[in-house]
Design an enzyme around this catalytic site. Sequence first.
Site, PDB file in Angstrom:
ATOM      1  N   ASN A 179     -27.270  33.680  -3.930  1.00 33.35           N
ATOM      2  CA  ASN A 179     -28.707  33.838  -3.884  1.00 33.35           C
ATOM      3  C   ASN A 179     -29.125  34.975  -5.136  1.00 33.35           C
ATOM      4  O   ASN A 179     -28.255  35.549  -5.612  1.00 33.35           O
ATOM      5  CB  ASN A 179     -29.320  33.824  -2.712  1.00 33.35           C
ATOM      6  N   ASP A 249     -25.177  27.204   3.315  1.00 34.60           N
ATOM      7  CA  ASP A 249     -23.923  26.746   3.410  1.00 34.60           C
ATOM      8  C   ASP A 249     -24.012  25.219   2.895  1.00 34.60           C
ATOM      9  O   ASP A 249     -22.872  24.534   2.341  1.00 34.60           O
ATOM     10  CB  ASP A 249     -23.278  26.806   4.986  1.00 34.60           C
TER      11      ASP A 249
END
Length: 310
Positions: A179, A249
């Site tokens: 991220n 995930d």
Amino acid sequence: MLVVFGSLNVDLVLEVPRIPRPGETVLGSRSVTKPGGKGANQAVAAARAGAVAAMVGAVGDDGFGDTLLTTLAGERVDTEGVRRVSEPTGLAMICVDTAGENSIAVAAGANAKARAAAIPTQYLEPGTSVLMQMEVPAVQNWAAIDRAHAVGATTILNLAPAQPIPGHALDRLDILVANAGEAETAAAALDLPDRSPTALAAALSRAHDLTCVVTLGGEGAIAVTGRGANGYRVGALPIAAVDTTGAGDTFTGVLAAALDTGAALPDALRRAGCAAALACEGLGAQEAMPTAAQIERALRRMPAVEPLPA
Ligand code: RIB
């Protein structure tokens, strides 16, 4: 084949009206235990999306360990490479608020005993992808990258939770998934004046000849291929989030699965973003992950991939 080297946790999920501040107690309604751990979550996301997936890591010789292995087997994930150790199975305490946001604290337990040497040699070959995260000892990830790179397997690292990566590991990495905050950590040694996700992805891809994928939450994701050759951007699928746990995930597992089964990067990026959004529509990390058929249906509502403006 996709080998996932990483963590397995039991998630103790508490639904709360809001995430407690330090020192504060917040009264919630219910709690549930769910299978989790970034490694196991990514293995399940990949298997549901159609990959042949194998998990390598460690669980305790306890009831939680039994449950996690049974769950993975039920998802058709190979668990031959998961060792039973004397430390307790990893445990995550997760608070989920009414907007679906979460805060997570993890006790590594058995995950601290995950070893790169436990990746079966017969799994490591040029057609294999090895996917890692940062919930096992970092040195074991660097060793796994070395082993996989030496045989020509594709190496993929999801830098979650964020930790610095040595240059030699970045140089042997094929794909970094992060991220915006994690990408900043990965690029710390480059001392960049521009810390925008696009600048970070471009700089990392140029400096280490890797593909850098940066997830942007509700804004979608971007990717820049090795040496900055190509850049892509994809928007997000609009959804009403119930629980964002495991969205990253799901993105990473589905991206790795799509690439491992021969998809081109733009297609893999779009599938991963679509799957990550769908995974936010239910409580828990693994249970809410979509199947290949569910991803296929929802792709009709997913924005197209566009070139990333320079
Ligand atoms: O990414 C979500 C996961 O982080 C949870 O399943 C929890 O186990 C922690 O590892």
